[in-house]
Motif scaffolding. Structure first.
Motif, short mmCIF file in Angstrom:
data_model
loop_
_atom_site.label_atom_id
_atom_site.label_comp_id
_atom_site.label_asym_id
_atom_site.label_seq_id
_atom_site.Cartn_x
_atom_site.Cartn_y
_atom_site.Cartn_z
N LEU A 143 83.59 26.49 33.93
CA LEU A 143 84.50 27.01 34.95
C LEU A 143 83.82 27.24 36.29
CD1 LEU A 143 86.49 29.59 32.78
CD2 LEU A 143 87.20 27.30 33.47
N ARG A 144 82.50 27.10 36.34
CA ARG A 144 81.81 27.24 37.63
C ARG A 144 81.96 26.00 38.50
NH1 ARG A 144 77.15 29.21 34.25
NH2 ARG A 144 77.28 31.50 34.22
N VAL A 145 82.47 24.91 37.91
CA VAL A 145 82.66 23.64 38.62
C VAL A 145 84.15 23.46 38.89
CG1 VAL A 145 82.30 21.15 38.54
CG2 VAL A 145 80.65 22.69 37.44
N PRO A 191 94.11 27.37 44.56
CA PRO A 191 92.71 27.10 44.90
C PRO A 191 91.96 28.35 45.35
CG PRO A 191 94.15 25.42 45.85
CD PRO A 191 95.04 26.50 45.33
N ALA A 192 92.65 29.29 46.00
CA ALA A 192 91.98 30.50 46.47
C ALA A 192 91.57 31.38 45.30
CB ALA A 192 92.89 31.26 47.42
N VAL A 193 92.40 31.44 44.27
CA VAL A 193 92.04 32.20 43.08
C VAL A 193 90.86 31.54 42.37
CG1 VAL A 193 92.81 32.88 40.76
CG2 VAL A 193 94.31 33.23 42.75
N ARG A 194 90.89 30.21 42.29
CA ARG A 194 89.75 29.49 41.69
C ARG A 194 88.48 29.76 42.46
NH1 ARG A 194 93.34 25.26 41.17
NH2 ARG A 194 92.40 24.05 42.85
N ARG A 195 88.58 29.83 43.77
CA ARG A 195 87.41 30.14 44.61
C ARG A 195 86.82 31.49 44.21
NH1 ARG A 195 89.32 31.56 50.33
NH2 ARG A 195 89.93 33.40 49.14
N ASP A 196 87.70 32.48 44.03
CA ASP A 196 87.23 33.81 43.63
C ASP A 196 86.54 33.76 42.26
OD1 ASP A 196 88.37 34.81 45.95
OD2 ASP A 196 90.15 35.61 44.94
N LEU A 197 87.18 33.08 41.30
CA LEU A 197 86.63 33.00 39.95
C LEU A 197 85.30 32.27 39.92
CD1 LEU A 197 86.80 33.23 36.84
CD2 LEU A 197 88.17 31.11 36.87
N ILE A 198 85.24 31.12 40.57
CA ILE A 198 84.01 30.31 40.56
C ILE A 198 82.87 31.07 41.23
CG2 ILE A 198 82.96 28.21 41.52
CD1 ILE A 198 85.74 26.87 41.09
#
Length: 279
Positions: A143-145, A191-198
């Motif tokens: 999930l870091r990618v 995408p903004a939530v993914r940015r936070d998670l990553i």
């Protein structure tokens, strides 16, 4: 559902229990890819006992309100959000309750010095250099990618896979398909939530948590450790080691996995209320 603005960004949260409660408030910290609804059963049980509790949707991948672009998304940054939340609502004599990733965040908060917190309950959580544990470390590494995060979240739309040992089935025996689907939707669609998670996952550093865990013995508040003994990720041996580091006895919950708020909400509520007489 309420929303407040913190320096890092907006934060949504749920509450249970009377506003006029004289009991010390409880604030919950959930794992990665879950939100405050994890604690619903526990919050309702505490409300029946007259306890006011708060369950924010921390920015760990299931939140729907992304952080500001310049926010600190590291574990320490999210721990600062916890402090800002307590300040913003002027909560005092707080019992912090952290599970899984939320337990690691709780350790960062209380070892960093937070006078508003007067007790803590750690539930099946990261500790020492176990941050995250096997096999979650392999799943979270993917999930870091960015493209892999989208791929995993999309594949998990299929309930049998999402509730298998590759997904939430590893963590609980009592899963609601609608809830687990909701937990993955923000990371899949925003995408903004993914940015936070990553960014959070990339900033995870086992050595920094190891330092915090070893400093728990110096924290002058009651800390208890509650552990589901059927956990395949956070093994009972880790719970026993954490309890020894804190200087307490491990409270065991036979048959429960990681997400005790789902598997054993009564035991969680009882452990929280057991802390109240010494506050």
């Amino acid at each position: 559902m309420h929303t407040i603005e913190l320096p890092a960004g907006p934060l949504k949260y749920r509450t249970w229990g009377p506003r006029s409660s004289t009991a010390h408030p409880v604030v919950f910290l959930h794992p990665v890819l879950t939100d405050g609804r994890l604690w619903t059963n526990v919050g309702e049980l505490l409300a029946a006992r007259g306890v006011r509790s708060y369950a924010p949707d921390w920015p760990l991948g299931a939140h729907v309100a992304p952080l500001h672009p310049d926010a600190d998304r590291s574990p320490e940054g999210v721990a600062q959000m916890v402090r800002d939340f307590l300040d913003r609502l002027d909560l005092t004599d707080v019992c912090l309750v952290g599970n899984d990733t939320g337990g690691a965040l709780t350790q960062f908060v209380i070892t960093g010095g937070e006078p508003r917190v007067s007790s803590a309950l750690l539930i099946n959580c990261d500790a020492f250099t176990t941050f995250p544990p096997f096999p979650l470390n392999a799943i979270l590494a993917a999930l870091r990618v960015e493209r892999l995060a989208v791929l995993v979240a999309t594949a998990m739309r299929w309930t049998p896979l999402r509730h298998s040992w590759l997904g939430y089935g590893l963590l609980s025996r009592h899963l609601d398909p609608t809830l687990t689907r909701d937990w993955l939707r923000p990371a899949r669609t925003d995408p903004a939530v993914r940015r936070d998670l990553i960014a959070f996952l990339r900033a995870v550093d086992p050595e920094r948590l190891d330092d915090a865990t070893h400093r728990l013995a110096d924290v002058d508040i009651p800390i208890e450790v509650l552990w589901g003994m059927a956990d395949r990720c956070f093994r009972p041996a880790l719970g026993r080691r954490l309890a020894r580091a804190v200087g307490t006895d491990l409270r065991e919950v036979p048959g429960a996995r990681t997400l005790l708020a789902l598997d054993a909400p009564e035991e969680v509520a009882e452990a929280i209320t057991a802390l109240r007489p010494v506050l």
